[in-house]
Design a protein around this motif. Structure first.
Motif, PDB file in Angstrom:
ATOM      1  N   GLN A 104      10.954   5.202  -2.745  1.00 22.17           N
ATOM      2  CA  GLN A 104      11.311   5.929  -3.968  1.00 22.17           C
ATOM      3  C   GLN A 104      10.879   7.397  -3.856  1.00 22.17           C
ATOM      4  OE1 GLN A 104       8.948   6.563  -7.134  1.00 22.17           O
ATOM      5  NE2 GLN A 104      10.711   7.846  -7.637  1.00 22.17           N
ATOM      6  N   ILE A 105       9.682   7.615  -3.344  1.00 24.86           N
ATOM      7  CA  ILE A 105       9.160   8.984  -3.250  1.00 24.86           C
ATOM      8  C   ILE A 105       9.898   9.783  -2.164  1.00 24.86           C
ATOM      9  CG2 ILE A 105       7.106  10.320  -2.576  1.00 24.86           C
ATOM     10  CD1 ILE A 105       5.470   8.196  -4.125  1.00 24.86           C
ATOM     11  N   ALA A 151      -5.578  -2.818  -8.321  1.00 26.92           N
ATOM     12  CA  ALA A 151      -4.198  -3.141  -7.938  1.00 26.92           C
ATOM     13  C   ALA A 151      -3.257  -3.091  -9.140  1.00 26.92           C
ATOM     14  CB  ALA A 151      -4.145  -4.504  -7.259  1.00 26.92           C
ATOM     15  N   THR A 169     -11.041   1.987 -15.821  1.00 22.57           N
ATOM     16  CA  THR A 169     -10.520   1.376 -14.586  1.00 22.57           C
ATOM     17  C   THR A 169      -9.541   2.271 -13.835  1.00 22.57           C
ATOM     18  OG1 THR A 169      -8.623   0.405 -15.717  1.00 22.57           O
ATOM     19  CG2 THR A 169     -10.627  -0.919 -15.654  1.00 22.57           C
ATOM     20  N   GLY A 170      -9.033   3.295 -14.472  1.00 20.30           N
ATOM     21  CA  GLY A 170      -8.001   4.128 -13.843  1.00 20.30           C
ATOM     22  C   GLY A 170      -6.704   3.355 -13.630  1.00 20.30           C
ATOM     23  N   HIS A 196      -8.647   2.873  -8.182  1.00 19.34           N
ATOM     24  CA  HIS A 196      -7.844   4.059  -8.465  1.00 19.34           C
ATOM     25  C   HIS A 196      -8.696   5.323  -8.523  1.00 19.34           C
ATOM     26  CE1 HIS A 196      -4.031   1.875 -10.100  1.00 19.34           C
ATOM     27  NE2 HIS A 196      -4.325   1.569  -8.860  1.00 19.34           N
ATOM     28  N   SER A 232       0.953  13.257 -10.075  1.00 19.62           N
ATOM     29  CA  SER A 232       1.718  13.543  -8.870  1.00 19.62           C
ATOM     30  C   SER A 232       2.855  14.533  -9.112  1.00 19.62           C
ATOM     31  CB  SER A 232       2.255  12.249  -8.261  1.00 19.62           C
ATOM     32  OG  SER A 232       3.031  11.537  -9.166  1.00 19.62           O
ATOM     33  N   GLY A 287       1.393  14.008  -1.630  1.00 21.52           N
ATOM     34  CA  GLY A 287       0.533  13.998  -2.820  1.00 21.52           C
ATOM     35  C   GLY A 287       0.928  12.901  -3.787  1.00 21.52           C
ATOM     36  N   GLN A 288       2.229  12.707  -3.927  1.00 19.54           N
ATOM     37  CA  GLN A 288       2.697  11.669  -4.852  1.00 19.54           C
ATOM     38  C   GLN A 288       2.283  10.282  -4.363  1.00 19.54           C
ATOM     39  OE1 GLN A 288       6.887  12.449  -5.089  1.00 19.54           O
ATOM     40  NE2 GLN A 288       6.593  14.322  -6.240  1.00 19.54           N
ATOM     41  N   ASN A 292      -1.437   9.989  -5.192  1.00 22.70           N
ATOM     42  CA  ASN A 292      -1.779   9.985  -6.614  1.00 22.70           C
ATOM     43  C   ASN A 292      -1.193   8.821  -7.397  1.00 22.70           C
ATOM     44  OD1 ASN A 292      -3.376  12.256  -6.463  1.00 22.70           O
ATOM     45  ND2 ASN A 292      -1.621  13.595  -6.545  1.00 22.70           N
ATOM     46  N   THR A 293      -0.312   8.060  -6.772  1.00 20.94           N
ATOM     47  CA  THR A 293       0.139   6.827  -7.428  1.00 20.94           C
ATOM     48  C   THR A 293      -0.476   5.608  -6.718  1.00 20.94           C
ATOM     49  OG1 THR A 293       2.193   7.053  -6.178  1.00 20.94           O
ATOM     50  CG2 THR A 293       2.272   7.693  -8.478  1.00 20.94           C
ATOM     51  N   TRP A 294      -1.459   5.856  -5.892  1.00 25.30           N
ATOM     52  CA  TRP A 294      -2.306   4.828  -5.262  1.00 25.30           C
ATOM     53  C   TRP A 294      -1.517   3.775  -4.482  1.00 25.30           C
ATOM     54  CZ3 TRP A 294      -3.282   6.009 -10.567  1.00 25.30           C
ATOM     55  CH2 TRP A 294      -4.356   6.883 -10.758  1.00 25.30           C
ATOM     56  N   TRP A 320      -9.804   8.910  -5.947  1.00 26.11           N
ATOM     57  CA  TRP A 320      -9.053   9.865  -5.136  1.00 26.11           C
ATOM     58  C   TRP A 320      -9.631  10.064  -3.744  1.00 26.11           C
ATOM     59  CZ3 TRP A 320      -8.684  10.052 -10.329  1.00 26.11           C
ATOM     60  CH2 TRP A 320      -7.401  10.215 -10.850  1.00 26.11           C
ATOM     61  N   ASP A 363      -3.528   0.508  -3.325  1.00 23.42           N
ATOM     62  CA  ASP A 363      -3.080  -0.745  -3.949  1.00 23.42           C
ATOM     63  C   ASP A 363      -2.613  -1.766  -2.911  1.00 23.42           C
ATOM     64  OD1 ASP A 363      -3.710   0.068  -6.476  1.00 23.42           O
ATOM     65  OD2 ASP A 363      -1.676   0.660  -7.039  1.00 23.42           O
TER      66      ASP A 363
END
Lengths: 435, 316
Positions: free
Chosen positions: A430-431, B268, B263-264, A201, B285, A396-397, A400-402, A203, A406
């Motif tokens: 969703q975004i 995952a 860990t942020g 996580h 965000s 961006g969303q 920033n929510t990876w 950037w 992920d």
């Protein structure tokens, strides 16, 4: 008693007193009016993230700030944030609370463009004066017909690697494509020198190789129209499969959870042989670990079936709409971006921020350290996050929510390709309002 | 009367004038009245709470029913933010992680804190210094100590793995922050380390209020060390343990700094807590409404804990 008569044109004592009072008031107000006609703010506040190259911050604080104060009488207040994402939250908080900060370089202005001033006049003048802007950065700064920010530079992200260990493993030239990159990694891991490709996580260091990997396999997350979600494709699946194979065969186990500083630490403590990073690894090695500095090198990202890509980590300057004196803040931004100031500022950071202005493509600064060249070359193939989709708030969303990072890290930790893409699709829908 | 005599007139002589204006009113006595005094004492903290807790909370509740992006107008969306969260697998993962993290950490802190207090209650040399040193994890700023833990948990250079390798227990240590299970274990370890002193010192203060006579009577009745702990110490400590654990559940449930730095929320999302996820949504965000809804989802749990606490306190 006979009242004294007053002839026409004469002034009574009362009139005299009135005139004198008005004159005195006018004389007293004169300088005040004059002062206010030319009023300027006592100070201008700039918020930005600290730079890994301390000389860059020092140049701004010790050279530029005093110079501007001397020239204009306006003090510059420098609000510095820790590197690693904190500045984005702070920039948002400033936009929301209208805190007394006049301008910032936020890295993710797409989250709050509505709170920014139109700086088209400055951006166009700077571009015209200094060779023009790179096309890709216009997709970020030029929004709905106006420049909402003045681009500054790209925190270039390329492959940092240990040349000595690659040589020992029989890899004398840095791999040109992802398959060669994997094969070299297997050899290096067998010798105790795994890669450390960040997927946690953070950037920058995660997206800077995961997004180019996707693009180079022909995948895209969202289409150019900014509406159609394209992630669920055979190309994405191939990129995910490749990342899983690379992780298992060539990487250190830890890297799946790494934020941005972790790969610097692992590289500089000789735990990994290669990672995707800005020039901070090379700069730190040269400064603090000279022996390592001699054997550390930089290379462009490997290419895939659809070509070679890099991810831009752009830095721009924005002015908040709530600045009490827009013109004074604009004057300061113009001054900063004038060739005299900005060229010395770029150089002070050893071109850590690769200028988005073509005038610097052949700057002699790039020749001072040939290993920095890939950071300049990366601008040619650099794309904004979520390219080719518009660089808007939704992009961006996603970052920033990876969602993308992920998707890859879950695959590396054992989930199936189908599952991880389906999970990412849920987040994207969703975004993008398609849930 | 001379002017000097006028000035020198005692204050008591001036008072009748005031009394004639407000007969029977004595400010001193008014303040002394319990109903007045208690409100005087309550007002400043109440204003403080309204300003810094009440207002943000109410604003958060308001935002959770709106779609509100940074620097933009809000649009009422009813329950849509909550519905989105309900359908969001990451939210449920964060909720599950938060429960696991809170339960494991608080249990470890409770048991460990009790042990720490029992040891600290003994007489030994340098007792005061040891007590002071044990408070260190609680005193050091969380961000600082968490950065130190990042080094301790480093796979190659970290203390944990070096100890494992040097002692011959392993050839290479595990990936503490790269493996999802171990990453959760790691954040529980760090939270326990940081929270132990709070438990230890609080329980120690409870231990010191237990009269020695009770222990002496139990000893005379033939109770051994375990029996005295089981039937004297523990029952008398339970109120303190209950209160401390309740507070700890609240603090742990809302923990943010530790995970944000360590860990942020990765890898995952395996260590994402509700607080870090709400932050990522709102401040990361810019989805203020959705982030507020995620933060608000923590309130029912907090409410349950507070209800339990209230009942317990009233029962006593």
């Amino acid at each position: 008693m006979v009242k004294p008569t007053r002839s026409k044109g004469t002034t009574s004592r009362r009139d005299f007193v009135k005139l004198a009072a008005a004159g005195a008031a006018g004389a007293a107000a004169g300088p005040w009016i004059s002062r206010n006609a030319q009023a300027k703010p006592a100070q201008i506040t700039l918020m930005r993230e600290s730079c890994y190259v301390k000389e860059f911050d020092e140049h701004f604080q010790k050279v530029m700030m005093p110079a501007y104060e001397k020239e204009t009488g306006i003090k510059i207040n420098y609000e510095i944030q820790a590197a690693g994402g904190a500045a984005v939250a702070r920039a948002i908080a400033i936009a929301e609370s209208k805190a007394p900060v006049d301008l910032c370089w936020p890295q993710q202005e797409w989250l709050f463009r509505e709170a920014l001033l139109d700086v088209s006049d400055i951006a166009e003048a700077v571009g015209k004066q200094q060779g023009g802007w790179y096309e890709e950065i216009k997709r970020l700064s030029h929004w709905e017909g106006k420049w909402k920010s003045v681009p500054f530079g790209n925190i270039g992200q390329v492959m940092a690697y240990r040349r000595d260990w690659f040589d020992e493993a029989g890899v004398t030239k840095f791999p040109d494509n992802w398959d060669e990159f994997y094969e070299a990694g297997v050899k290096l891991k067998a010798k105790g020198h795994p890669y450390g490709m960040s997927m946690g996580h953070g950037w920058a260091d995660n997206n800077s190789w995961l997004l180019p990997l996707l693009w180079s396999y022909g995948a895209e997350i969202v289409a150019k129209d900014g509406k159609t979600i394209h992630l669920d494709s055979a190309e994405s699946a191939r990129a995910v499969d490749y990342a899983r194979k690379l992780y298992k065969g060539a990487c250190i186990e830890d890297c799946v959870g790494w934020g941005d500083p972790a790969n610097n630490k692992a590289f500089l403590t000789s735990q990994i042989s290669c990672t995707n990073n800005a020039s901070s690894i090379l700069l730190s090695a040269k400064r603090d670990l000279p022996e390592m500095g001699k054997v550390t090198d930089e290379a462009l990202n490997p290419k895939g079936p659809k070509g070679r890509f890099h991810s831009l980590v752009p830095v721009t300057h924005c002015i908040y709409s709530h600045t009490p004196d827009p013109q004074a803040t604009k004057d300061f931004l113009s001054w900063m971006m004038a060739p005299k100031q900005v060229s010395a500022w770029y150089a002070s950071g050893f071109m850590y921020f690769a200028p988005f202005l073509h005038a610097y493509d052949k700057s002699p600064e790039w020749n001072k350290e040939p290993r920095f060249k890939p950071f300049q070359q990366a601008l040619e193939t650099g794309k904004l996050w979520l390219w080719p989709a518009p660089a808007d708030r939704r992009a961006g969303q996603v970052i920033n929510t990876w969602i993308v990072a992920d998707m890859f890290s879950k695959a590396c930790l054992g989930a199936s390709t189908k599952t991880v893409i389906a999970d990412a699709m849920k987040g994207l829908k969703q975004i993008y309002g398609q849930a | 009367m001379s002017p000097t005599a006028e000035v020198a007139r005692p204050a008591t002589q001036a008072a009748p004038g005031l009394r004639s204006l407000r007969p029977g009113f004595r400010p001193g006595e008014w303040v002394e009245r319990e109903s007045v005094f208690s409100w005087l004492m309550l007002t400043p903290p109440l204003l403080f709470l309204v300003a810094f807790l009440g207002y943000p909370f109410v604003y958060g509740v308001y935002l959770s029913f709106f779609e509100r992006q940074v620097a933009s107008a809000a649009h009422f969306v009813g329950m849509r933010n909550f519905a989105n969260l309900w359908a969001d697998p990451v939210f449920w993962q964060a909720a599950g992680n938060t429960v696991k993290f809170t339960v494991a950490s608080c249990a470890l802190k409770m048991v460990g804190g009790l042990g720490m207090a029992l040891v600290m209650n003994q007489n030994f040399r340098l007792k005061s210094l040891t007590r002071a040193l044990l408070l260190l994890p609680f005193i050091v700023p969380t961000v600082l100590s968490t950065v130190a833990w990042q080094w301790i948990l480093d796979p190659g250079m970290g203390l944990f793995n070096r100890l494992l390798v040097v002692s011959g227990l392993a050839t290479t240590g595990p990936s503490w922050l790269g493996n999802p299970t171990l990453a959760m274990v790691s954040i529980i370890i760090v939270n326990t380390w940081r929270g132990l002193p709070f438990f230890g010192i609080s329980i120690l203060s409870g231990l010191q209020t237990i009269p020695m006579e009770l222990h002496e009577s139990a000893t005379i009745d033939g109770a051994g060390t375990w029996a005295r702990f089981r039937h004297v110490t523990l029952p008398l400590l339970l109120p303190v343990i209950f209160i401390v654990t309740t507070f700890s559940i609240i603090f742990t449930f809302f923990d943010f700094q530790l995970v944000y730095v360590l860990t942020g929320g990765g890898p995952a999302n395996s260590t994402h807590l509700m607080a870090t996820y709400a932050y990522a949504l709102s401040m990361g965000s810019g989805q203020m409404g959705l982030g507020s809804a995620a933060a608000l989802a923590m309130v029912p749990v907090l409410g349950l804990v507070l209800v339990a606490l209230t009942f317990y306190v009233r029962k006593d």
